[in-house]
Scaffold this motif. Sequence first.
Motif, PDB file in Angstrom:
ATOM      1  N   VAL A  83       0.816  -1.216   0.000  1.00  0.00           N
ATOM      2  CA  VAL A  83       0.000   0.000   0.000  1.00  0.00           C
ATOM      3  C   VAL A  83       0.850   1.268   0.000  1.00  0.00           C
ATOM      4  CG1 VAL A  83      -1.991  -1.094   1.057  1.00  0.00           C
ATOM      5  CG2 VAL A  83      -0.255  -0.044   2.512  1.00  0.00           C
ATOM      6  N   GLY A  84       2.151   1.122  -0.236  1.00  0.00           N
ATOM      7  CA  GLY A  84       2.989   2.310  -0.408  1.00  0.00           C
ATOM      8  C   GLY A  84       3.423   2.971   0.878  1.00  0.00           C
ATOM      9  N   GLN A 113      -7.328   0.639  -7.271  1.00  0.00           N
ATOM     10  CA  GLN A 113      -7.018   1.289  -5.996  1.00  0.00           C
ATOM     11  C   GLN A 113      -6.999   0.290  -4.852  1.00  0.00           C
ATOM     12  OE1 GLN A 113      -9.231   4.752  -4.960  1.00  0.00           O
ATOM     13  NE2 GLN A 113      -8.972   5.715  -6.961  1.00  0.00           N
ATOM     14  N   PHE A 138     -13.605  12.440   7.382  1.00  0.00           N
ATOM     15  CA  PHE A 138     -12.163  12.337   7.128  1.00  0.00           C
ATOM     16  C   PHE A 138     -11.915  11.523   5.868  1.00  0.00           C
ATOM     17  CE2 PHE A 138      -8.672   9.257   7.504  1.00  0.00           C
ATOM     18  CZ  PHE A 138      -7.579  10.097   7.492  1.00  0.00           C
ATOM     19  N   THR A 161     -10.321  12.866   2.171  1.00  0.00           N
ATOM     20  CA  THR A 161      -8.976  12.440   1.786  1.00  0.00           C
ATOM     21  C   THR A 161      -8.995  11.413   0.654  1.00  0.00           C
ATOM     22  OG1 THR A 161      -9.052  10.848   3.594  1.00  0.00           O
ATOM     23  CG2 THR A 161      -7.881  12.895   4.032  1.00  0.00           C
ATOM     24  N   ASN A 162     -10.165  11.232   0.022  1.00  0.00           N
ATOM     25  CA  ASN A 162     -10.261  10.277  -1.079  1.00  0.00           C
ATOM     26  C   ASN A 162     -11.074  10.861  -2.216  1.00  0.00           C
ATOM     27  OD1 ASN A 162      -9.033   7.626  -0.051  1.00  0.00           O
ATOM     28  ND2 ASN A 162     -10.317   8.308   1.645  1.00  0.00           N
ATOM     29  N   ASP A 163     -10.782  10.385  -3.410  1.00  0.00           N
ATOM     30  CA  ASP A 163     -11.578  10.874  -4.542  1.00  0.00           C
ATOM     31  C   ASP A 163     -12.782   9.970  -4.806  1.00  0.00           C
ATOM     32  OD1 ASP A 163      -9.923   8.857  -5.294  1.00  0.00           O
ATOM     33  OD2 ASP A 163      -8.974   9.910  -6.953  1.00  0.00           O
ATOM     34  N   ARG A 190     -14.270   3.545   0.153  1.00  0.00           N
ATOM     35  CA  ARG A 190     -13.382   4.045  -0.905  1.00  0.00           C
ATOM     36  C   ARG A 190     -13.542   3.248  -2.189  1.00  0.00           C
ATOM     37  NH1 ARG A 190      -7.543   4.040   1.530  1.00  0.00           N
ATOM     38  NH2 ARG A 190      -7.134   4.748  -0.578  1.00  0.00           N
ATOM     39  N   GLN A 209      -4.627   6.905   2.714  1.00  0.00           N
ATOM     40  CA  GLN A 209      -5.760   7.424   1.953  1.00  0.00           C
ATOM     41  C   GLN A 209      -5.210   7.936   0.619  1.00  0.00           C
ATOM     42  OE1 GLN A 209      -8.735   6.796   3.505  1.00  0.00           O
ATOM     43  NE2 GLN A 209      -7.414   5.990   5.114  1.00  0.00           N
ATOM     44  N   ARG A 210      -6.116   8.500  -0.198  1.00  0.00           N
ATOM     45  CA  ARG A 210      -5.673   8.873  -1.531  1.00  0.00           C
ATOM     46  C   ARG A 210      -4.828  10.156  -1.552  1.00  0.00           C
ATOM     47  NH1 ARG A 210      -5.101   6.883  -6.234  1.00  0.00           N
ATOM     48  NH2 ARG A 210      -6.543   8.207  -7.392  1.00  0.00           N
ATOM     49  N   VAL A 211      -4.927  10.952  -0.495  1.00  0.00           N
ATOM     50  CA  VAL A 211      -4.089  12.149  -0.432  1.00  0.00           C
ATOM     51  C   VAL A 211      -2.639  11.706  -0.231  1.00  0.00           C
ATOM     52  CG1 VAL A 211      -3.545  14.173   0.950  1.00  0.00           C
ATOM     53  CG2 VAL A 211      -5.920  13.589   0.492  1.00  0.00           C
ATOM     54  N   LEU A 256      -0.140   7.152  -4.220  1.00  0.00           N
ATOM     55  CA  LEU A 256      -0.522   5.862  -3.665  1.00  0.00           C
ATOM     56  C   LEU A 256      -1.068   4.953  -4.757  1.00  0.00           C
ATOM     57  CD1 LEU A 256      -2.068   6.829  -0.277  1.00  0.00           C
ATOM     58  CD2 LEU A 256       0.000   5.541  -0.733  1.00  0.00           C
TER      59      LEU A 256
END
Lengths: 280, 361
Positions: free
Chosen positions: A50-51, A65, A87, A91-93, A134, B108-110, B329
């Motif tokens: 997950v980076g 994703q 939150f 923080t997500n599209d 998400r 998260q995506r940010v 990410l």
Amino acid sequence: MNALEVTGLAVRRRRSWVLRDCSLAVPAGRVAALVGPNGAGKTTLMHAAVGLLAPARGGVTVRGQAAFVAQDKPLYETFTVAETLRFGRRTNDRWDEEAARRRLDRLGIPLGGRVGRLSGGQRAQVALTLALARLPDLLVLDEPLANLDPVARHDVMRSIMAEVAERGLTVLLSSHVVSDLEDTCDWLIVLNGGRLQVSGDIEDLLGGHSVLTGPAGASAAGCDVVGESRTGRQVSLLVRGGPPPDPRWNARRPGLDELVMGYLRSPASAALPAPAEVAG
Amino acid sequence: MIWVTWRQHRAQILVTAGFLAALGLLLLGSALEARSFVAAHVPGGCPGGTAFCGSLEAAVGLGERYDAVYSVFGWMPLVLPALVGAFWGAPLLGREYERGTHLLAWTQRVPVRRWLAIKLAVLGGAVVAGGLLLSLMVSLWRPVFREGIDSGFGNIGIFNMTGVAPAAWWLYAFALGTLAGAVLKRTLPAMALVVAGVAATMFALFALSDHYATPQRTELTGSVVLGDPDARLVGGGTWVDPAGREVGTADTPAACERRLDVGRAGRNTDSWHKCLFDAGYRYAVTYHPPSMFWRFQWTEAGILLLASAVLGGLAVRITLRRTAGGTPLPGAHDSSRVSTRTPNSSPSTGTRSSLPWNIPK
């Protein structure tokens, strides 16, 4: 098509390697169980997926994703459940607020409650809801069932399975309790001491192995032995392939935990698909 | 993200705003009361046509009022930056690591890079605004009492509460706290480090400030005290003999005998000074005049701003290096590669069936 591909992944922490040369793939739509003893590198592999960390070598490819729920389900304690959703939205599209609210409502978790006051099971469900809202293609869950009572374990697992059935998402979840995974997972990844031992379809793996029991003198010639255990004069072997020529062996299909234990006891053994398949 | 920043840090923001509001009210009340005290004696206020403005009564009355409030904020030049560093800076990354919520925030995506940029910009901006507001309030309040007496240059405490100094100090403390939290991954040790760091920096810059400009030198006759109390003295003074040479205290003429004072009296020292001045000696002092106020303000602010940028940059760098380096990410596009480097070894043989694995060295 693979939802997750890991090629030659190696992660170093300080002077020692936490993961070495891991190459594996999880086909889309699978529920993959990542098992191994404590310190095997399960969390590290997931963080790389997950980076959250930079590998020393190799790479991870996620198709689409990924959403992640870390061990112990970290959430902001002072947030209310509604604020936790906000939150996620901020923080997500990709975000399905409707589904998230419906899900929490169905579970009876009030939106106004503080996250810090939730029970362990409710907390796990909120963390899972945050990840599912998400609309991920790959859901990565680190020890999702740890510290949960049996009812909560069942509920969380059922929630995950329902989502898999509905949306066809791929799940990678880790556990060190194999019995949690028996009924729900169809792909097995065994990690031991930072090395990959097993990666494959659970049905294929169980069908491709046998447990042999017989007297101590029986010959294992012609068998590909993974591991053995002795109790008095009885010998029990986990072997790849079918029963051997020696008729004194009594062969049967292994259970998932027998298979996992057999490999974990003999770290030098491995059952992995060809690298060509992984790369494909 | 801005809502997230506000939600996570609103306690600090509200407490700081509340403190500044309370301080503002205190200063406003104090200034209004002092004005009415003066106006009761001189209808037009000072400087006015009556003798009151220069009188002892006015000086004592205003001095008492000034000291009452000054005793409240005398500690603020050191304590406020330390508090800002401890409660704004240290938890920014320290608390995330401590509670494990960085695993939530940064998956998260940010992207982490953006998360850091927004938090640092919003909170850093708020800190600078708070520091400037403090400076503005103090600068409006002090002249009521100290007009024509001092500009706040000589007193290092006052100096750090006016001009751009508070904003620079607050920002520096915030950056130091952020870095401490990133390195230590714990809030409390980071807070302790900030307090120690701010105190050490303050003493270091105080010592360094003598070199912000070339000091002026003057030779005094008749007194060893510089006429302007607002100036900053650099080092101690030296005696200059009638021929113009600087001499050490031991080399002063024996005709002027120096006797030690007992207790707090300064009579013996005073008569020794008088004897030397009568003999044609002068007392040389080096100092920075109050006209250097803005030069010192900008020099100090420049040093602190540069330090803030370095500390903040380090915090960002350390954080990004721990994660996948600020790359987007997974899933930025339909398919994305988190990180790819050439695998050093991969098995070259194998078929679909289960295979013994050659454990790579």
